[in-house]
Design an enzyme around this catalytic site. Structure first.
Site, PDB file in Angstrom:
ATOM      1  N   ASP A 114      19.119  37.371   2.518  1.00  0.00           N
ATOM      2  CA  ASP A 114      19.487  38.584   3.247  1.00  0.00           C
ATOM      3  C   ASP A 114      18.394  39.642   3.147  1.00  0.00           C
ATOM      4  O   ASP A 114      18.097  40.355   4.115  1.00  0.00           O
ATOM      5  CB  ASP A 114      20.805  39.133   2.696  1.00  0.00           C
ATOM      6  CG  ASP A 114      21.545  40.002   3.708  1.00  0.00           C
ATOM      7  OD1 ASP A 114      21.056  40.167   4.829  1.00  0.00           O
ATOM      8  OD2 ASP A 114      22.622  40.511   3.364  1.00  0.00           O
ATOM      9  N   LYS A 123      29.395  45.052   3.887  1.00  0.00           N
ATOM     10  CA  LYS A 123      28.357  45.051   2.861  1.00  0.00           C
ATOM     11  C   LYS A 123      28.106  46.435   2.272  1.00  0.00           C
ATOM     12  O   LYS A 123      27.196  47.139   2.694  1.00  0.00           O
ATOM     13  CB  LYS A 123      27.041  44.502   3.413  1.00  0.00           C
ATOM     14  CG  LYS A 123      27.121  43.122   4.031  1.00  0.00           C
ATOM     15  CD  LYS A 123      25.758  42.693   4.566  1.00  0.00           C
ATOM     16  CE  LYS A 123      25.807  41.351   5.236  1.00  0.00           C
ATOM     17  NZ  LYS A 123      24.500  40.939   5.763  1.00  0.00           N
ATOM     18  N   GLY A 155      24.634  37.488   4.126  1.00  0.00           N
ATOM     19  CA  GLY A 155      23.472  36.604   4.253  1.00  0.00           C
ATOM     20  C   GLY A 155      22.539  37.118   5.324  1.00  0.00           C
ATOM     21  O   GLY A 155      22.797  38.153   5.949  1.00  0.00           O
ATOM     22  N   SER A 190      15.659  46.236  12.105  1.00  0.00           N
ATOM     23  CA  SER A 190      16.466  46.749  10.997  1.00  0.00           C
ATOM     24  C   SER A 190      16.388  48.268  10.926  1.00  0.00           C
ATOM     25  O   SER A 190      15.304  48.848  10.830  1.00  0.00           O
ATOM     26  CB  SER A 190      15.986  46.149   9.671  1.00  0.00           C
ATOM     27  OG  SER A 190      16.509  46.876   8.572  1.00  0.00           O
ATOM     28  N   LYS A 232      20.453  45.100  -0.576  1.00  0.00           N
ATOM     29  CA  LYS A 232      19.249  44.675   0.161  1.00  0.00           C
ATOM     30  C   LYS A 232      18.723  45.825   1.024  1.00  0.00           C
ATOM     31  O   LYS A 232      17.515  45.953   1.254  1.00  0.00           O
ATOM     32  CB  LYS A 232      19.550  43.429   0.994  1.00  0.00           C
ATOM     33  CG  LYS A 232      20.728  43.533   1.983  1.00  0.00           C
ATOM     34  CD  LYS A 232      20.346  44.082   3.345  1.00  0.00           C
ATOM     35  CE  LYS A 232      21.557  44.279   4.233  1.00  0.00           C
ATOM     36  NZ  LYS A 232      22.058  43.058   4.802  1.00  0.00           N
ATOM     37  N   GLU A 290      22.413  52.729   5.950  1.00  0.00           N
ATOM     38  CA  GLU A 290      23.265  52.440   4.798  1.00  0.00           C
ATOM     39  C   GLU A 290      22.518  52.516   3.479  1.00  0.00           C
ATOM     40  O   GLU A 290      23.090  52.810   2.431  1.00  0.00           O
ATOM     41  CB  GLU A 290      23.885  51.045   4.930  1.00  0.00           C
ATOM     42  CG  GLU A 290      24.670  50.815   6.194  1.00  0.00           C
ATOM     43  CD  GLU A 290      23.855  50.097   7.263  1.00  0.00           C
ATOM     44  OE1 GLU A 290      22.644  50.387   7.356  1.00  0.00           O
ATOM     45  OE2 GLU A 290      24.421  49.289   8.000  1.00  0.00           O
TER      46      GLU A 290
END
Length: 336
Positions: free
Chosen positions: A253, A114, A145, A263, A200, A290
């Site tokens: 997501d 991703k 997702g 996260s 995201k 990221e």
């Protein structure tokens, strides 16, 4: 007569939390999995070999005996029918270029990382296709997702999108991955799936800032709505389908990542909201955030495609400006 599924040899490149859990899913489905990690971080491989557990990135999960820790990437790729790429997007180009000649004919290549290449702004699927031989270019797929690695490992029901230019490739990926706790749903919009999966993390940083600043679900819900609109605008501008932003790879997501306590991007944002300096916050997270590089890429793409992304721009300012991030954030809310 029921069709007998032939078990495959599958390579997973990247032994972080997601790479390890992908390997676990494949192994629990009966496939032989070769798991590799880059030479600068071999602790996960040593731990898997010794304890049958990745204590560094997926602690507390007993891994399948079908997973083999490989210290050489060529060993992991040996006779692999399918290769899952789970390395950071900023090193993907080098990895693919290095392994291209060792990839088996007709192998399926799956992106689970991703992200984009920060220099070329190319999505990972494009990078993979560019650096493999012509016969493999159409065999690239991407999975994205709402998928928290630890929850998948604990068999909590998870649904994601899988996209490719070829239906046959999508079907092969679904065949090795699907089981009673994980389901892949086909999507024919690679651009939309890639945009959702890549960006995201950008907006998740802002939701984490909400936590650091003490804002609740009212504020988060308003900001998530803004995020989805900006993602939909970018998907459409890049030639994808706007509706993908409102599916699993988009809003699914984003919600799953931004509202997850584990996260790393949300956690980083929370530290930022508490006025912990950026570099110190990165060190406290102890893993790659990221969303930082992804924010830079998102701003560049919004300029390239001439779309307005004020929310993303505010996040960029929080990361790159010398001004106080909390003040930038609060001023943005007041001017919505």
């Amino acid at each position: 007569m029921q069709k007998i599924k032939i078990k495959k040899i599958i390579a997973v490149l990247g032994a972080g939390n997601m790479g390890t859990v992908i390997a676990q899913v494949l192994a629990e489905n009966g496939h032989k999995v070769n798991l590799w990690n880059w030479e600068g971080d071999i602790d996960p491989l040593k731990q898997i070999e010794k304890f049958q557990e990745n204590k560094k990135y997926l602690p507390g999960i007993k891994l399948s005996s079908n997973i083999k820790a490989c210290f050489k990437i060529t060993e992991a790729l040996n006779n692999a029918d399918m290769i899952f790429f789970a390395v950071p997007s900023n090193v993907m180009k080098n990895i693919v270029s290095f392994v291209a000649k060792n990839i088996k004919d007709k192998a399926i290549l799956v992106d689970v990382s991703k992200g984009l290449d920060p220099k070329t702004l190319s999505f990972v699927t494009s990078l993979i296709a560019k650096h493999v031989r012509p016969s493999l270019k159409g065999n690239v797929a991407t999975i994205s997702g709402p998928a928290v690695a630890k929850q998948i490992a604990l068999h909590q029901y998870t649904v994601m999108n899988v996209a490719s230019k070829k239906h046959s490739v999508v079907n092969k990926v679904m065949e090795v991955m699907n089981n009673n706790y994980l389901k892949l749903i086909p999507c024919n919009d690679i651009i939309g799936v890639e945009v959702g999966g890549s960006f995201k993390n950008v907006y998740t940083i802002a939701i984490g800032m909400c936590d650091g600043l003490g804002y609740g679900l009212n504020t988060k819900a308003a900001l998530l709505t803004l995020a989805i609109k900006e993602m939909a605008d970018l998907i459409q501008a890049m030639g994808g389908k706007r509706k993908t932003a409102y599916g699993l790879a988009g809003i699914g997501d984003l919600i799953g990542t931004s509202l997850c306590d584990d996260s790393r991007n949300r956690t980083f944002g929370e530290y930022l909201g508490k006025n912990i300096p950026k570099e110190q916050a990165i060190k406290k997270v102890k893993q790659v955030v990221e969303g930082i590089e992804a924010t830079k890429c998102l701003i560049k793409l919004s300029k390239k495609y001439n779309i307005q992304t004020p929310f993303a721009k505010m996040i960029y300012q929080c990361l790159e400006s010398k001004k106080n991030p909390s003040k930038i954030f609060k001023d943005f809310l007041q001017n919505l």
